[in-house]
Design a protein around this motif. Structure first.
Motif, PDB file in Angstrom:
ATOM      1  N   GLY A   1      54.006 -33.521  61.823  1.00  0.00           N
ATOM      2  CA  GLY A   1      52.576 -33.315  61.826  1.00  0.00           C
ATOM      3  C   GLY A   1      52.183 -31.868  61.595  1.00  0.00           C
ATOM      4  N   ASN A   2      53.125 -30.943  61.724  1.00  0.00           N
ATOM      5  CA  ASN A   2      52.824 -29.521  61.565  1.00  0.00           C
ATOM      6  C   ASN A   2      53.315 -28.971  60.232  1.00  0.00           C
ATOM      7  OD1 ASN A   2      51.683 -29.360  64.118  1.00  0.00           O
ATOM      8  ND2 ASN A   2      53.661 -29.025  65.074  1.00  0.00           N
ATOM      9  N   ARG A   3      53.552 -29.844  59.279  1.00  0.00           N
ATOM     10  CA  ARG A   3      54.071 -29.377  57.995  1.00  0.00           C
ATOM     11  C   ARG A   3      53.127 -28.396  57.327  1.00  0.00           C
ATOM     12  NH1 ARG A   3      55.783 -34.563  54.716  1.00  0.00           N
ATOM     13  NH2 ARG A   3      53.825 -35.174  55.651  1.00  0.00           N
ATOM     14  N   CYS A   4      51.840 -28.664  57.409  1.00  0.00           N
ATOM     15  CA  CYS A   4      50.855 -27.799  56.753  1.00  0.00           C
ATOM     16  C   CYS A   4      50.855 -26.412  57.385  1.00  0.00           C
ATOM     17  CB  CYS A   4      49.475 -28.438  56.823  1.00  0.00           C
ATOM     18  SG  CYS A   4      48.215 -27.523  55.912  1.00  0.00           S
ATOM     19  N   SER A   5      50.817 -26.354  58.706  1.00  0.00           N
ATOM     20  CA  SER A   5      50.798 -25.047  59.367  1.00  0.00           C
ATOM     21  C   SER A   5      52.141 -24.329  59.192  1.00  0.00           C
ATOM     22  CB  SER A   5      50.450 -25.181  60.842  1.00  0.00           C
ATOM     23  OG  SER A   5      51.369 -25.998  61.505  1.00  0.00           O
ATOM     24  N   ASP A   6      53.239 -25.075  59.116  1.00  0.00           N
ATOM     25  CA  ASP A   6      54.538 -24.452  58.837  1.00  0.00           C
ATOM     26  C   ASP A   6      54.553 -23.856  57.431  1.00  0.00           C
ATOM     27  OD1 ASP A   6      55.426 -25.172  61.318  1.00  0.00           O
ATOM     28  OD2 ASP A   6      56.584 -26.905  60.624  1.00  0.00           O
ATOM     29  N   HIS A   7      53.940 -24.573  56.494  1.00  0.00           N
ATOM     30  CA  HIS A   7      53.837 -24.091  55.118  1.00  0.00           C
ATOM     31  C   HIS A   7      53.032 -22.790  55.091  1.00  0.00           C
ATOM     32  CE1 HIS A   7      53.202 -24.124  50.788  1.00  0.00           C
ATOM     33  NE2 HIS A   7      51.889 -24.094  50.998  1.00  0.00           N
ATOM     34  N   CYS A   8      51.919 -22.755  55.834  1.00  0.00           N
ATOM     35  CA  CYS A   8      51.090 -21.548  55.897  1.00  0.00           C
ATOM     36  C   CYS A   8      51.877 -20.386  56.500  1.00  0.00           C
ATOM     37  CB  CYS A   8      49.839 -21.814  56.729  1.00  0.00           C
ATOM     38  SG  CYS A   8      48.728 -23.044  56.020  1.00  0.00           S
ATOM     39  N   ALA A   9      52.646 -20.655  57.538  1.00  0.00           N
ATOM     40  CA  ALA A   9      53.431 -19.601  58.185  1.00  0.00           C
ATOM     41  C   ALA A   9      54.510 -19.062  57.241  1.00  0.00           C
ATOM     42  CB  ALA A   9      54.067 -20.132  59.465  1.00  0.00           C
ATOM     43  N   ASP A  10      55.121 -19.949  56.458  1.00  0.00           N
ATOM     44  CA  ASP A  10      56.146 -19.503  55.507  1.00  0.00           C
ATOM     45  C   ASP A  10      55.541 -18.599  54.436  1.00  0.00           C
ATOM     46  OD1 ASP A  10      58.075 -20.903  56.873  1.00  0.00           O
ATOM     47  OD2 ASP A  10      58.005 -22.646  55.540  1.00  0.00           O
TER      48      ASP A  10
ATOM     49  N   TYR B   1      52.859 -16.807  54.765  1.00  0.00           N
ATOM     50  CA  TYR B   1      52.502 -15.555  55.438  1.00  0.00           C
ATOM     51  C   TYR B   1      53.712 -14.635  55.569  1.00  0.00           C
ATOM     52  CZ  TYR B   1      51.423 -12.439  59.328  1.00  0.00           C
ATOM     53  OH  TYR B   1      51.278 -11.342  60.130  1.00  0.00           O
ATOM     54  N   LYS B   2      54.853 -15.195  55.932  1.00  0.00           N
ATOM     55  CA  LYS B   2      56.059 -14.371  56.090  1.00  0.00           C
ATOM     56  C   LYS B   2      56.464 -13.726  54.773  1.00  0.00           C
ATOM     57  CE  LYS B   2      57.937 -16.923  59.992  1.00  0.00           C
ATOM     58  NZ  LYS B   2      58.962 -17.848  60.447  1.00  0.00           N
ATOM     59  N   VAL B   3      56.353 -14.486  53.678  1.00  0.00           N
ATOM     60  CA  VAL B   3      56.710 -13.941  52.360  1.00  0.00           C
ATOM     61  C   VAL B   3      55.756 -12.813  51.989  1.00  0.00           C
ATOM     62  CG1 VAL B   3      56.791 -14.485  49.898  1.00  0.00           C
ATOM     63  CG2 VAL B   3      57.804 -16.050  51.544  1.00  0.00           C
ATOM     64  N   LYS B   4      54.451 -13.042  52.203  1.00  0.00           N
ATOM     65  CA  LYS B   4      53.469 -12.002  51.872  1.00  0.00           C
ATOM     66  C   LYS B   4      53.657 -10.764  52.741  1.00  0.00           C
ATOM     67  CE  LYS B   4      49.812 -14.921  50.027  1.00  0.00           C
ATOM     68  NZ  LYS B   4      48.408 -15.346  50.163  1.00  0.00           N
ATOM     69  N   LYS B   5      53.953 -10.964  54.030  1.00  0.00           N
ATOM     70  CA  LYS B   5      54.130  -9.822  54.921  1.00  0.00           C
ATOM     71  C   LYS B   5      55.382  -9.034  54.549  1.00  0.00           C
ATOM     72  CE  LYS B   5      53.818  -8.334  59.627  1.00  0.00           C
ATOM     73  NZ  LYS B   5      53.602  -8.640  60.999  1.00  0.00           N
ATOM     74  N   ASP B   6      56.439  -9.741  54.137  1.00  0.00           N
ATOM     75  CA  ASP B   6      57.648  -9.044  53.684  1.00  0.00           C
ATOM     76  C   ASP B   6      57.352  -8.209  52.441  1.00  0.00           C
ATOM     77  OD1 ASP B   6      59.150 -10.016  55.756  1.00  0.00           O
ATOM     78  OD2 ASP B   6      60.026 -11.665  54.593  1.00  0.00           O
ATOM     79  N   ALA B   7      56.498  -8.752  51.565  1.00  0.00           N
ATOM     80  CA  ALA B   7      56.116  -7.993  50.368  1.00  0.00           C
ATOM     81  C   ALA B   7      55.306  -6.763  50.769  1.00  0.00           C
ATOM     82  CB  ALA B   7      55.317  -8.877  49.423  1.00  0.00           C
ATOM     83  N   CYS B   8      54.494  -6.893  51.804  1.00  0.00           N
ATOM     84  CA  CYS B   8      53.690  -5.751  52.273  1.00  0.00           C
ATOM     85  C   CYS B   8      54.567  -4.644  52.835  1.00  0.00           C
ATOM     86  CB  CYS B   8      52.692  -6.209  53.335  1.00  0.00           C
ATOM     87  SG  CYS B   8      51.370  -7.259  52.709  1.00  0.00           S
ATOM     88  N   LYS B   9      55.695  -5.008  53.420  1.00  0.00           N
ATOM     89  CA  LYS B   9      56.575  -4.005  54.021  1.00  0.00           C
ATOM     90  C   LYS B   9      57.168  -3.063  52.983  1.00  0.00           C
ATOM     91  CE  LYS B   9      57.856  -6.604  58.121  1.00  0.00           C
ATOM     92  NZ  LYS B   9      58.932  -7.247  58.864  1.00  0.00           N
TER      93      LYS B   9
ATOM     94  N   ILE C   1      46.400  -2.752  55.146  1.00  0.00           N
ATOM     95  CA  ILE C   1      45.409  -3.565  54.433  1.00  0.00           C
ATOM     96  C   ILE C   1      46.066  -4.823  53.881  1.00  0.00           C
ATOM     97  CG2 ILE C   1      43.929  -3.632  52.379  1.00  0.00           C
ATOM     98  CD1 ILE C   1      43.387  -0.615  52.884  1.00  0.00           C
ATOM     99  N   CYS C   2      47.241  -4.656  53.302  1.00  0.00           N
ATOM    100  CA  CYS C   2      47.979  -5.799  52.754  1.00  0.00           C
ATOM    101  C   CYS C   2      48.338  -6.793  53.852  1.00  0.00           C
ATOM    102  CB  CYS C   2      49.243  -5.293  52.063  1.00  0.00           C
ATOM    103  SG  CYS C   2      50.273  -6.584  51.346  1.00  0.00           S
ATOM    104  N   GLU C   3      48.794  -6.303  54.988  1.00  0.00           N
ATOM    105  CA  GLU C   3      49.149  -7.190  56.104  1.00  0.00           C
ATOM    106  C   GLU C   3      47.927  -7.924  56.641  1.00  0.00           C
ATOM    107  OE1 GLU C   3      51.144  -4.652  58.894  1.00  0.00           O
ATOM    108  OE2 GLU C   3      53.000  -4.619  57.732  1.00  0.00           O
ATOM    109  N   ARG C   4      46.785  -7.233  56.698  1.00  0.00           N
ATOM    110  CA  ARG C   4      45.558  -7.870  57.167  1.00  0.00           C
ATOM    111  C   ARG C   4      45.129  -8.978  56.196  1.00  0.00           C
ATOM    112  NH1 ARG C   4      42.065  -3.800  56.979  1.00  0.00           N
ATOM    113  NH2 ARG C   4      40.974  -4.587  55.157  1.00  0.00           N
ATOM    114  N   ARG C   5      45.237  -8.719  54.899  1.00  0.00           N
ATOM    115  CA  ARG C   5      44.891  -9.736  53.906  1.00  0.00           C
ATOM    116  C   ARG C   5      45.841 -10.918  53.970  1.00  0.00           C
ATOM    117  NH1 ARG C   5      43.261  -5.886  48.849  1.00  0.00           N
ATOM    118  NH2 ARG C   5      41.221  -5.320  49.653  1.00  0.00           N
ATOM    119  N   ALA C   6      47.115 -10.670  54.235  1.00  0.00           N
ATOM    120  CA  ALA C   6      48.085 -11.759  54.376  1.00  0.00           C
ATOM    121  C   ALA C   6      47.733 -12.619  55.584  1.00  0.00           C
ATOM    122  CB  ALA C   6      49.500 -11.195  54.516  1.00  0.00           C
TER     123      ALA C   6
END
Length: 77
Positions: free
Chosen positions: A31-40, A42-50, A60-65
């Motif tokens: 039932g949490n597939r959608c929120s797990d997808h969103c979290a995944d 987010y992690k990719v975008k945050k890693d790109a921000c690093k 700014i990049c982390e806030r947008r992610a």
């Protein structure tokens, strides 16, 4: 010969019960597939921000992610 058969049956039983437990945990969290997808995402975008060397632009990049993750989770509801 009997001990070999018994040990094979026991190993098969342990293997099948392990698959059953793993399958039930996946279906319980389905039932949490959608929120797990969103979290995944987010992690990719945050890693790109690093990779951004400037702290201000990185924040700014982390806030947008994070905003993107919140929008994604809002669509899940």
């Amino acid at each position: 010969m009997k001990t070999r058969i018994v040990s094979c049956v026991a190993a098969l039983l342990v293997f099948c019960s392990g698959l059953w437990i793993a399958g039930s945990s996946v279906s319980a969290g389905g039932g949490n597939r959608c929120s797990d997808h969103c979290a995944d995402i987010y992690k990719v975008k945050k890693d790109a921000c690093k990779l951004i060397p400037l702290k201000n632009e990185r924040k700014i990049c982390e806030r947008r992610a994070k905003e993107s993750k919140d929008d994604c989770k809002h669509r899940c509801r």
